[in-house]
Design an enzyme around this catalytic site. Structure first.
Site, PDB file in Angstrom:
ATOM      1  N   ILE A  13       2.535  -2.731  -3.891  1.00  0.00           N
ATOM      2  CA  ILE A  13       2.932  -2.518  -5.284  1.00  0.00           C
ATOM      3  C   ILE A  13       4.176  -3.303  -5.682  1.00  0.00           C
ATOM      4  O   ILE A  13       4.532  -3.320  -6.857  1.00  0.00           O
ATOM      5  CB  ILE A  13       3.160  -1.026  -5.577  1.00  0.00           C
ATOM      6  N   LYS A  28      13.294  -2.632   7.700  1.00  0.00           N
ATOM      7  CA  LYS A  28      11.921  -2.125   7.664  1.00  0.00           C
ATOM      8  C   LYS A  28      11.577  -1.751   9.095  1.00  0.00           C
ATOM      9  O   LYS A  28      11.277  -2.618   9.920  1.00  0.00           O
ATOM     10  CB  LYS A  28      10.956  -3.180   7.129  1.00  0.00           C
ATOM     11  N   LYS A  63       7.250  -3.035  -3.677  1.00  0.00           N
ATOM     12  CA  LYS A  63       8.486  -2.367  -3.256  1.00  0.00           C
ATOM     13  C   LYS A  63       9.344  -3.260  -2.359  1.00  0.00           C
ATOM     14  O   LYS A  63      10.560  -3.074  -2.303  1.00  0.00           O
ATOM     15  CB  LYS A  63       8.200  -1.029  -2.584  1.00  0.00           C
TER      16      LYS A  63
END
Length: 211
Positions: free
Chosen positions: A14, A33, A16
């Site tokens: 999306i 991450k 992010k």
């Protein structure tokens, strides 16, 4: 200013990672991450390095790097890797840390643990990234309910895509949630255009006041 902020989404793909890059750059912080699924194309950490403008060393290495672009639990199983939640402990850093989850809030890490379980353990404030496209009302409101049901502090929603005023208003009203702003699709997408869009499109003053 909070020491750490979790960036999660209503779904995968999306935007992010782009939002995380912009936020980390604006805060002059760190990016992490913990679990990367898919190594054939540019990884999220590599994209953030390219787009954030952060100095070298501010993008932390992943704990798990999995080959296939699948849910982490399945990618790990195929790779013969066991993802251990205990290894995802928060690093101690001298500045704000932007932590990006994989996919949506309910994405499994293994057969027992989902990302939302880790978020609850961390108790860091969350920014929820959501598309503005069709389906966003349902996905966003369900994600908000899931986070609040577990007592996870929610700073607000960051919308990504073209403006859809009614959907944005509906999410804010039914979700009783702050809209932090909207990040349009950028062409070209560079560190400069991203920073400009973040500065003009977001009110980041609520950061550190999770709801």
């Amino acid at each position: 200013m909070t020491k750490g902020i979790v960036i999660t989404g209503t779904d995968t793909g999306i935007g992010k990672t782009v939002f995380s890059a912009g936020l980390a750059g604006l805060l002059d912080g760190f990016y992490w991450k913990p679990v990367q699924s898919g190594l054939d194309e540019e990884t999220d950490s590599e994209a953030v390095t390219r787009l954030s403008g952060l100095p070298a060393g501010r993008v932390l290495p992943e704990v798990y790097r999995l080959k296939r672009p699948l849910s982490p639990h399945r990618s790990a199983e195929i790779d013969g890797v066991a993802i251990e939640a205990a290894k995802l402990s928060l690093p101690d850093l001298p500045g704000p840390l932007i932590i990006e989850g994989a996919g949506g809030v309910m994405v499994p890490l293994n057969r027992q643990t989902r990302f939302i379980d880790i978020f609850r353990e961390w108790q860091l404030p969350v920014i929820l990234c959501a598309r503005t496209a069709l389906g966003t009302i349902n996905h966003t409101l369900l994600s908000i309910e899931a986070l609040r049901a577990r007592g996870i502090p929610l700073i607000g929603v960051a919308l990504i895509g073209e403006e859809m005023a009614d959907s944005q208003r509906t999410i804010a009203e039914f979700g009783n949630v702050r809209q932090l702003g909207r990040l349009p699709y950028l062409d070209p997408l560079t560190s400069k255009t991203l920073r400009e869009a973040m500065v003009s499109g977001f009110d980041l003053s609520p950061i550190g006041r999770g709801q």
